[in-house]
Structure formats: structure tokens, C-alpha cells
Design a protein around this motif. Structure first.
Motif, PDB file in Angstrom:
ATOM      1  N   LYS A  36       0.911  -1.171  -0.095  1.00 27.70           N
ATOM      2  CA  LYS A  36      -0.056   0.060  -0.099  1.00 27.70           C
ATOM      3  C   LYS A  36       0.822   1.253  -0.169  1.00 27.70           C
ATOM      4  CE  LYS A  36      -2.836  -1.425   3.488  1.00 27.70           C
ATOM      5  NZ  LYS A  36      -3.884  -1.520   4.434  1.00 27.70           N
ATOM      6  N   GLU A  37       1.398   1.364  -1.297  1.00 27.29           N
ATOM      7  CA  GLU A  37       2.302   2.659  -1.296  1.00 27.29           C
ATOM      8  C   GLU A  37       1.486   4.020  -1.773  1.00 27.29           C
ATOM      9  OE1 GLU A  37       5.225   1.584  -4.203  1.00 27.29           O
ATOM     10  OE2 GLU A  37       6.069  -0.191  -2.897  1.00 27.29           O
ATOM     11  N   THR A  38       1.588   4.794  -0.927  1.00 22.89           N
ATOM     12  CA  THR A  38       0.711   5.990  -1.044  1.00 22.89           C
ATOM     13  C   THR A  38       0.548   6.694  -2.356  1.00 22.89           C
ATOM     14  OG1 THR A  38       1.103   6.370   1.282  1.00 22.89           O
ATOM     15  CG2 THR A  38      -0.110   8.126   0.111  1.00 22.89           C
ATOM     16  N   ARG A  39       2.088   6.885  -3.044  1.00 18.00           N
ATOM     17  CA  ARG A  39       1.999   7.706  -4.414  1.00 18.00           C
ATOM     18  C   ARG A  39       1.447   6.800  -5.138  1.00 18.00           C
ATOM     19  NH1 ARG A  39       5.128  12.308  -4.584  1.00 18.00           N
ATOM     20  NH2 ARG A  39       6.069  13.001  -2.613  1.00 18.00           N
ATOM     21  N   GLU A  83     -12.175   5.631  -5.221  1.00 15.93           N
ATOM     22  CA  GLU A  83     -11.778   5.659  -4.128  1.00 15.93           C
ATOM     23  C   GLU A  83     -10.774   4.576  -3.602  1.00 15.93           C
ATOM     24  OE1 GLU A  83     -12.628   8.135  -2.153  1.00 15.93           O
ATOM     25  OE2 GLU A  83     -14.324   8.976  -2.673  1.00 15.93           O
ATOM     26  N   PHE A  84     -10.035   4.633  -4.653  1.00 15.16           N
ATOM     27  CA  PHE A  84      -8.837   3.217  -4.539  1.00 15.16           C
ATOM     28  C   PHE A  84      -8.024   3.650  -3.453  1.00 15.16           C
ATOM     29  CE2 PHE A  84      -5.422   0.752  -6.354  1.00 15.16           C
ATOM     30  CZ  PHE A  84      -6.217  -0.479  -6.045  1.00 15.16           C
ATOM     31  N   ASP A  85      -7.962   4.864  -3.044  1.00 17.97           N
ATOM     32  CA  ASP A  85      -6.963   5.466  -1.915  1.00 17.97           C
ATOM     33  C   ASP A  85      -7.552   5.006  -0.552  1.00 17.97           C
ATOM     34  OD1 ASP A  85      -9.014   7.428  -1.794  1.00 17.97           O
ATOM     35  OD2 ASP A  85      -7.485   8.663  -1.096  1.00 17.97           O
ATOM     36  N   LYS A  86      -8.705   4.711  -0.372  1.00 15.69           N
ATOM     37  CA  LYS A  86      -9.526   4.014   0.727  1.00 15.69           C
ATOM     38  C   LYS A  86      -8.861   2.769   1.196  1.00 15.69           C
ATOM     39  CE  LYS A  86     -11.993   7.524   1.569  1.00 15.69           C
ATOM     40  NZ  LYS A  86     -11.991   8.497   0.348  1.00 15.69           N
ATOM     41  N   MET A  87      -8.068   2.128   0.487  1.00 25.63           N
ATOM     42  CA  MET A  87      -7.414   1.033   1.045  1.00 25.63           C
ATOM     43  C   MET A  87      -6.335   1.299   2.038  1.00 25.63           C
ATOM     44  SD  MET A  87      -4.395  -0.120  -1.767  1.00 25.63           S
ATOM     45  CE  MET A  87      -5.623  -0.722  -3.367  1.00 25.63           C
ATOM     46  N   ILE A  88      -5.806   2.378   2.222  1.00 24.76           N
ATOM     47  CA  ILE A  88      -5.292   3.025   3.339  1.00 24.76           C
ATOM     48  C   ILE A  88      -6.147   3.898   4.146  1.00 24.76           C
ATOM     49  CG2 ILE A  88      -3.365   4.706   4.370  1.00 24.76           C
ATOM     50  CD1 ILE A  88      -1.961   4.310   1.234  1.00 24.76           C
ATOM     51  N   ASP A  89      -6.423   3.245   5.380  1.00 27.19           N
ATOM     52  CA  ASP A  89      -7.592   3.655   6.286  1.00 27.19           C
ATOM     53  C   ASP A  89      -7.070   5.206   7.014  1.00 27.19           C
ATOM     54  OD1 ASP A  89      -9.598   4.114   8.106  1.00 27.19           O
ATOM     55  OD2 ASP A  89      -9.118   2.646   9.446  1.00 27.19           O
ATOM     56  N   TRP A  90      -7.159   6.411   5.975  1.00 18.20           N
ATOM     57  CA  TRP A  90      -6.793   7.584   6.383  1.00 18.20           C
ATOM     58  C   TRP A  90      -7.960   8.095   7.489  1.00 18.20           C
ATOM     59  CZ3 TRP A  90      -2.415   9.021   5.185  1.00 18.20           C
ATOM     60  CH2 TRP A  90      -1.646   8.521   3.999  1.00 18.20           C
ATOM     61  N   TYR A 145       4.549  15.483   2.557  1.00 18.06           N
ATOM     62  CA  TYR A 145       5.577  16.503   2.856  1.00 18.06           C
ATOM     63  C   TYR A 145       6.710  15.604   3.551  1.00 18.06           C
ATOM     64  CZ  TYR A 145       8.357  20.124   5.208  1.00 18.06           C
ATOM     65  OH  TYR A 145       9.284  21.029   5.808  1.00 18.06           O
ATOM     66  N   LEU A 146       6.478  14.775   4.198  1.00 23.20           N
ATOM     67  CA  LEU A 146       7.270  13.999   5.032  1.00 23.20           C
ATOM     68  C   LEU A 146       7.851  12.966   4.200  1.00 23.20           C
ATOM     69  CD1 LEU A 146       8.343  12.539   7.507  1.00 23.20           C
ATOM     70  CD2 LEU A 146       6.314  11.164   7.767  1.00 23.20           C
ATOM     71  N   ASP A 147       7.343  12.526   3.059  1.00 25.83           N
ATOM     72  CA  ASP A 147       7.871  11.669   2.049  1.00 25.83           C
ATOM     73  C   ASP A 147       8.796  12.602   1.401  1.00 25.83           C
ATOM     74  OD1 ASP A 147       8.004   9.212   0.671  1.00 25.83           O
ATOM     75  OD2 ASP A 147       7.384  10.110  -1.156  1.00 25.83           O
ATOM     76  N   TRP A 148       8.546  13.587   1.074  1.00 26.41           N
ATOM     77  CA  TRP A 148       9.545  14.687   0.103  1.00 26.41           C
ATOM     78  C   TRP A 148      10.733  14.915   0.936  1.00 26.41           C
ATOM     79  CZ3 TRP A 148      11.257  19.698   1.510  1.00 26.41           C
ATOM     80  CH2 TRP A 148      11.906  20.333   0.263  1.00 26.41           C
ATOM     81  N   LEU A 149      10.467  15.010   2.468  1.00 26.58           N
ATOM     82  CA  LEU A 149      11.723  15.244   3.348  1.00 26.58           C
ATOM     83  C   LEU A 149      12.599  14.130   3.357  1.00 26.58           C
ATOM     84  CD1 LEU A 149      10.023  16.851   6.340  1.00 26.58           C
ATOM     85  CD2 LEU A 149      11.769  18.203   4.566  1.00 26.58           C
ATOM     86  N   PHE A 150      11.869  12.798   3.134  1.00 29.25           N
ATOM     87  CA  PHE A 150      12.934  11.776   3.196  1.00 29.25           C
ATOM     88  C   PHE A 150      13.581  11.574   1.877  1.00 29.25           C
ATOM     89  CE2 PHE A 150      12.735   7.089   1.744  1.00 29.25           C
ATOM     90  CZ  PHE A 150      13.854   6.346   2.827  1.00 29.25           C
ATOM     91  N   ARG A 151      12.976  11.878   1.074  1.00 27.28           N
ATOM     92  CA  ARG A 151      13.812  11.770  -0.389  1.00 27.28           C
ATOM     93  C   ARG A 151      14.900  12.851  -0.404  1.00 27.28           C
ATOM     94  NH1 ARG A 151      10.426   9.207  -4.560  1.00 27.28           N
ATOM     95  NH2 ARG A 151       8.500   8.503  -3.464  1.00 27.28           N
ATOM     96  N   MET A 152      14.602  13.853   0.476  1.00 28.03           N
ATOM     97  CA  MET A 152      15.963  15.012   0.409  1.00 28.03           C
ATOM     98  C   MET A 152      16.844  14.367   1.060  1.00 28.03           C
ATOM     99  SD  MET A 152      15.028  17.195  -1.806  1.00 28.03           S
ATOM    100  CE  MET A 152      15.878  18.682  -0.960  1.00 28.03           C
ATOM    101  N   VAL A 153      16.810  13.916   2.339  1.00 33.17           N
ATOM    102  CA  VAL A 153      17.691  13.512   3.489  1.00 33.17           C
ATOM    103  C   VAL A 153      18.250  12.202   3.804  1.00 33.17           C
ATOM    104  CG1 VAL A 153      17.049  15.786   4.779  1.00 33.17           C
ATOM    105  CG2 VAL A 153      15.994  13.565   5.325  1.00 33.17           C
ATOM    106  N   LYS A 154      17.184  11.433   2.723  1.00 32.84           N
ATOM    107  CA  LYS A 154      17.749   9.977   2.895  1.00 32.84           C
ATOM    108  C   LYS A 154      17.804   9.252   4.204  1.00 32.84           C
ATOM    109  CE  LYS A 154      18.502  10.639  -1.620  1.00 32.84           C
ATOM    110  NZ  LYS A 154      17.301  10.470  -2.342  1.00 32.84           N
ATOM    111  N   ASN A 155      16.975   9.758   5.354  1.00 34.89           N
ATOM    112  CA  ASN A 155      16.708   9.208   6.536  1.00 34.89           C
ATOM    113  C   ASN A 155      15.543   9.528   7.077  1.00 34.89           C
ATOM    114  OD1 ASN A 155      17.192   9.045   9.408  1.00 34.89           O
ATOM    115  ND2 ASN A 155      19.029   8.196   9.106  1.00 34.89           N
ATOM    116  N   PHE A 156      14.912   8.799   7.261  1.00 33.19           N
ATOM    117  CA  PHE A 156      13.546   8.733   7.778  1.00 33.19           C
ATOM    118  C   PHE A 156      13.386   9.488   9.193  1.00 33.19           C
ATOM    119  CE2 PHE A 156       9.464   7.686   5.593  1.00 33.19           C
ATOM    120  CZ  PHE A 156       8.548   8.148   6.574  1.00 33.19           C
TER     121      PHE A 156
END
Length: 568
Positions: free
Chosen positions: A311-314, A327-334, A347-358
Motif C-alpha cells: 500500500k504505497e501511497t503515491r 476511492e482506491f486510496d481508501k485501502m489506506i485507512d486515512w 511533505y514527510l515523504d519529500w523530506l525523506f527523499r531529500m535527506v535519505k533518513n526517515f
């Protein structure tokens, strides 16, 4: 009780209510809409004017080793950048699927996730596609199909064919580089009389998920009907099937991080069903409601899709937008705060891609959120300062009108008006923080992107609790591994308790002794409560506490009277 302490307790009560009670209460009074179930006869969905699919999985009489079962039937290999496995030509089942990019644990020799397994194995889990109709001899679970190729890849589709009676059946299978299969089902009538057919698809699963079903993260059967997601428990469908009639929708099974989903043609009216097959077996299936009549010499083709993967969000959002899946995104229970949670995730995913450390990305996200909320915190402190100024006058009014509550209320309202003080101003800013805090909590709980992500030193999985504890001398004591779970307090939750202790120490001390004891004890209670949670959440909270300490120190320098006991 001091006003700021009242505000803190009100905030805590409200936060606890939002975290633990809001969604169950709303689900009770405003349950998800669903279409009334059609009548059932002998385990079959009966749809008007046609006999619908009864795609019951075969009964397993002997559980065997997975490798043995895979070798018992002819197969077509599956090989993509994300998946490996095979298609069982007996029954035309997708029943062998491995997620190449995800392992079971963080250990170097950990095997990859086995999502689907054939009937006859301990955790049988597979998808199958077929037809039901009038005047048709349908292929069954024992039908052996012919394949046009040996391997299904993103660049090489495979077509399965068979002939039954006076009909020829064809299933064209293709797969993308991720987790989506496309299925084109064709029936050709080579007989002398017309026939009527409708396709179906099913997912059969033996046993419930090993993942825990949380009210903040659904695990179990799931259906989207008429644009509404229905999150169902396994126990519910054991008692009675959940059935839906819809145009546009899908059905399947959710694990915490994995999903299978049948996606019929989004423009066709279909019946969806979630049900128990007995003996620990569960099934999600769909059938097209309107059978298509096929004249002699003619054929008909209908398409569907099958999702099986992470269940990868993007990726899920891309499928919903590009393929038009409702409503395919409903498989993730937001849940209710999805409008806040998804921007925070991206935004968190973008930060992770920038700094490479979650872990570092979580810290930067926390800093960003606290900077955005700084005006709110500043306003709250200003309100606290104003309330401190008028507190002696309030006490005087309380003494003067202690026997006349109505008059006291009138005089206090007049005092607030004269002094231009809003007693609720200290509470209202907290309401803005509640959905943000809860949204971040859910993002870190729900999303697979944090799974098995390392941080520093011994923290090699931010989605799991801290694995080491000083209470057994980091595993070197003779009693290592024998501590009860509530005493397994890791280093990170201990740091959380320490940060909360210093944060509370920086607050103005309450005058009431009971309050002092409560606030002195609270950090260590929270330390035990948070210990079983993911380290990623604890890192967020520690960072937030440290920022709060810095903010308080700066704001107290601007409002030194907040540290003093009010006069009078």
C-alpha cells in the motif's frame, strides 16, 4: 486551579477523546453507507434475471509444503521489478506472489513477503476469474488452461485459453512494473444457440491476517460501493455476508501494509460480496449483474483489474487518478482527518527523499509543524499572561460573591470585558493542534514508507518499538529476554519521559499539591504508555518536547510574570 493548568487538562481530555473515541462514536451513529444485501440461496448471490457467480474456493483436505504444492501443477512464471511468482494453469489462478522489495524482518537473511499462496498450503490466498451464465459450460477449478507464453512480464502479456462444450474461453493477462494486473475475459460462442454470460472474479483467503486490526488502521475485508468505503471485520462476515450493488467500486482484503483488490470495470453495474466460506476461509468476489447475450459465432470481452501488493501511497493515488478507480486510496485507512494526513505524508515523504533518513525527516517535519504553530503558541501564552494579570481581581470577586453564583458570573463577565480578556483564548489554539497531532500519528502508523526504515545506532526499524532496554543491561544480564512486556522500556521512551519531565518543570508550578503530584508523575506514566509504540512516533514526540522547552524559555523571557505566583 490555575488557568493554564485547566487548559492543559482540557487539552489532554480533548486529545484523548479525539484519539480514542471520536471515530468509534461516529461509526456508531453515522455508519458507512452500504447497499442492502440481495437474497441468498444455497450460498449463491441471486441477481435479478441471471444466475450470479458462486466462486467458492475448493476445500483443502491436506496442508502441504508450499514448494511441493507449487510443483504439482503447470504454471506460468511472473517476473516484474516488484513481483515474482506464478499463475496456476489448473483453474487459471494467480496464487503464487512474492513482493521482491519487501522482506519479513530487518535481518539480512530475511525472506521476502509471500503475499499469495496456492490452495493446499497453510495460508492459501489466491485470485481466480471465470464466468457464469445460461446455456454455458463454464471452466471450473480443475480446468487446465493453455498458455501463450512461459513468463508474464510488463513487456510480455500471456493469454490463457480453453474450450468447454460449445464455448471458447480466453483470459488475457498483463501486469505493470508495480502491483496491478489487467484481465480481459473473452467468451466465444461456437455453438448453434445463443448463450448469456457474465464474468466474475474472486479472492479466496484461508485464515485471518496476522496483523492487528486497530481502529486507526483497518485490517480485514474491505469494499468500496457507491463511493463509500466499508471497513468490515472478519467476524462480521462469518455471521452474515456483506453484499453491495454498485457502479464503480472494488473489494478485497487489507493487511496493515499489504492489499489485494478486485477492480471490476468501473462503468458496469456489479455485485460485490464479502463472505466466509467456512473452515477459516474468507472470500471477496464480484459478478457483473447484467449477463450479455452472445449469438452463435459471436464473442464478448469484458475487462477488470487485480491489485496485489504494498500500500504505497503515491502509487495508490496514481492508480486512482490514471485508471479511474473509485476511492482506491481508501485501502489506506486515512479516516476523518485524511484531508490533513495526506499533505503531511507527502511533505514527510519529500523530506525523506531529500535527506535519505526517515528519522531525520520526522525531526524536520516536527520542526516545520512547530514553526507553523508558533503563532498559535504565542497567542496562547499571551492569553495566559492576560489571565494572570486579572487573577487577583477574579479571586476578589469570588470572595465577595461566594454566596451569589449568578452575581459572580455577571461580575466576572464584566471583568473580562473591561480587561479585554478572553478566557477561552488559551484553549482555542489547542483545537488547531489536535487534528495536526492526530494526523501525524496516523501517518506514522499507517504508511508503509516508514516500515523497516533505520535511523541511527541500534534503531533499525522506525515502525517498531525500541528493541533494547537498560533494564536488562541491553541484553547482557542473565534475565535478558525474560522481562514482562510492560517493563521492556527502551532508551528512546526513557528519553521521551525525561523530555516531558523537563517540559513540565519549565511550566509554572501549580499551587495545589494534588496538581503538583499529578504533573510530577505524568511524564513517567507517559513513558510506560508510549514504550510499545513505534520509535518514529517517539522521535516525533521527543523533538516536539524539545522545541516546546525552547519556545517556553523564549516566551517566559518575554512574559516573566508567567513564572511568578499571582499576587493576592
Amino acid at each position: 486551579m490555575k488557568e493554564e493548568q485547566k487548559n492543559l487538562i482540557i487539552f489532554g481530555v480533548l486529545a484523548a477523546f479525539i484519539l480514542f473515541a471520536w471515530q468509534p462514536i461516529m461509526n456508531h451513529f453515522m455508519p458507512p453507507a452500504s447497499t442492502p444485501a440481495p437474497q441468498a440461496e444455497q450460498g449463491e448471490i441471486v441477481v435479478p434475471d441471471q444466475e450470479a457467480a458462486d466462486p467458492a474456493a475448493d476445500t483443502v483436505t491436506a496442508i502441504r509444503d508450499r514448494r511441493i504444492v507449487l510443483g504439482e501443477t503447470p504454471r506460468v512464471r511472473i517476473d516484474t521489478p516488484s513481483l515474482s511468482g506464478s499463475i496456476n494453469l489448473k483453474g487459471a489462478r494467480i496464487d503464487d506472489l512474492v513482493l521482491k522489495q519487501y522482506n519479513e524482518t530487518v535481518e539480512d537473511d530475511s525472506p521476502p513477503i509471500h503475499l499469495l499462496s496456492p490452495s493446499g498450503t497453510e495460508n492459501a490466498y489466491f485470485a481466480q476469474f471465470g464466468w457464469r451464465g445460461t446455456g454455458v459450460t463454464e471452466p471450473g477449478p480443475d480446468t487446465v488452461w493453455q498458455a501463450s507464453g512461459e513468463t508474464l512480464t510488463p513487456d510480455s502479456p500471456v493469454t490463457l485459453t480453453t474450450t468447454k462444450g460449445s464455448q471458447r474461453f480466453r483470459i488475457e493477462l498483463s501486469v505493470d512494473a508495480d502491483y496491478m494486473f489487467s484481465i480481459r475475459q473473452t467468451v466465444q460462442n461456437v455453438g448453434g444457440a445463443p448463450i448469456a454470460v457474465a464474468p466474475y472474479g474472486l479472492i479466496s483467503r484461508r485464515g485471518e491476517s496476522d496483523d492487528q486490526d486497530l481502529w486507526v488502521a483497518h485490517v480485514g475485508p474491505l469494499a468500496v460501493s457507491e463511493g463509500v468505503a466499508d471497513y468490515v471485520n472478519y467476524g462480521d462476515i462469518e455471521d452474515e455476508p456483506s453484499s453491495y450493488e454498485t457502479v464503480g467500486g472494488w473489494a478485497g482484503f487489507s493487511d496493515h501494509y499489504w492489499q489485494t483488490a478486485l477492480v471490476p470495470d468501473q462503468g458496469l453495474p456489479v455485485s460485490l460480496r464479502l463472505r466466509s466460506g467456512g473452515t477459516g476461509r474468507f472470500q471477496a468476489d464480484y459478478s457483473v449483474r447484467n449477463a450479455v447475450e452472445i449469438a452463435p459465432g459471436q464473442q464478448v470481452t469484458q475487462s477488470s483489474r487485480f491489485f496485489a501488493g504494498a500500500k504505497e501511497t503515491r502509487l495508490i493515488d496514481t492508480y486512482e487518478e490514471d485508471l479511474g478507480i473509485v476511492e482506491f486510496d481508501k485501502m489506506i485507512d486515512w479516516g476523518w482527518f485524511g484531508i490533513v494526513e495526506k499533505p503531511i505524508f507527502y511533505y514527510l515523504d519529500w523530506l525523506f527523499r531529500m535527506v535519505k533518513n526517515f528519522g531525520l525527516a520526522i525531526i524536520l517535519l516536527t520542526i516545520t509543524i512547530r514553526l507553523l504553530l508558533f503563532p498559535v503558541a504565542h497567542k496562547q501564552f499571551q492569553s495566559m499572561a492576560a489571565m494572570r494579570v486579572v487573577q487577583p481581581k477574579m479571586k476578589a470577586l469570588q470572595e465577595r460573591y461566594k454566596d451569589n453564583k449568578e452575581k459572580l458570573q455577571q461580575e466576572m463577565m464584566k471583568l473580562y470585558k473591561d480587561e479585554k480578556v478572553n478566557p477561552l483564548a488559551g484553549c482555542l489554539p489547542m483545537f488547531l493542534q489536535i487534528p495536526i497531532m492526530f494526523a501525524l500519528y496516523k501517518v506514522l502508523i499507517l504508511t508503509i514508507e516508514m516500515r523497516h526504515q533505520p535511523f541511527i545506532l541500534w534503531i533499525n526499524d522506525l515502525s517498531a518499538p525500541d528493541p533494547v532496554t537498560p533494564l536488562d543491561f541491553f541484553g547482557y544480564a542473565p534475565w535478558a529476554g525474560m522481562l514482562p512486556s510492560f517493563l521492556h522500556i527502551g532508551v528512546v521512551p526513557i528519553l521521551l519521559g525525561v523530555s516531558m519531565y523537563f517540559q513540565f518543570k519549565l511550566n509554572p508550578q501549580p499551587m495545589d499539591d494534588t496538581q503538583k503530584q499529578i504533573f510530577a508523575f505524568m511524564p513517567w506514566v507517559m513513558m510506560f504508555m508510549m514504550a510499545p509504540f513505534a520509535v518514529g512516533l517517539q522521535i516525533y514526540w521527543i523533538t516536539s518536547n524539545m522545541i516546546t522547552i525552547g519556545q517556553q524559555a523564549w516566551l517566559y523571557s518575554r512574559h516573566p510574570h508567567l513564572k511568578k505566583k499571582p499576587a493576592g
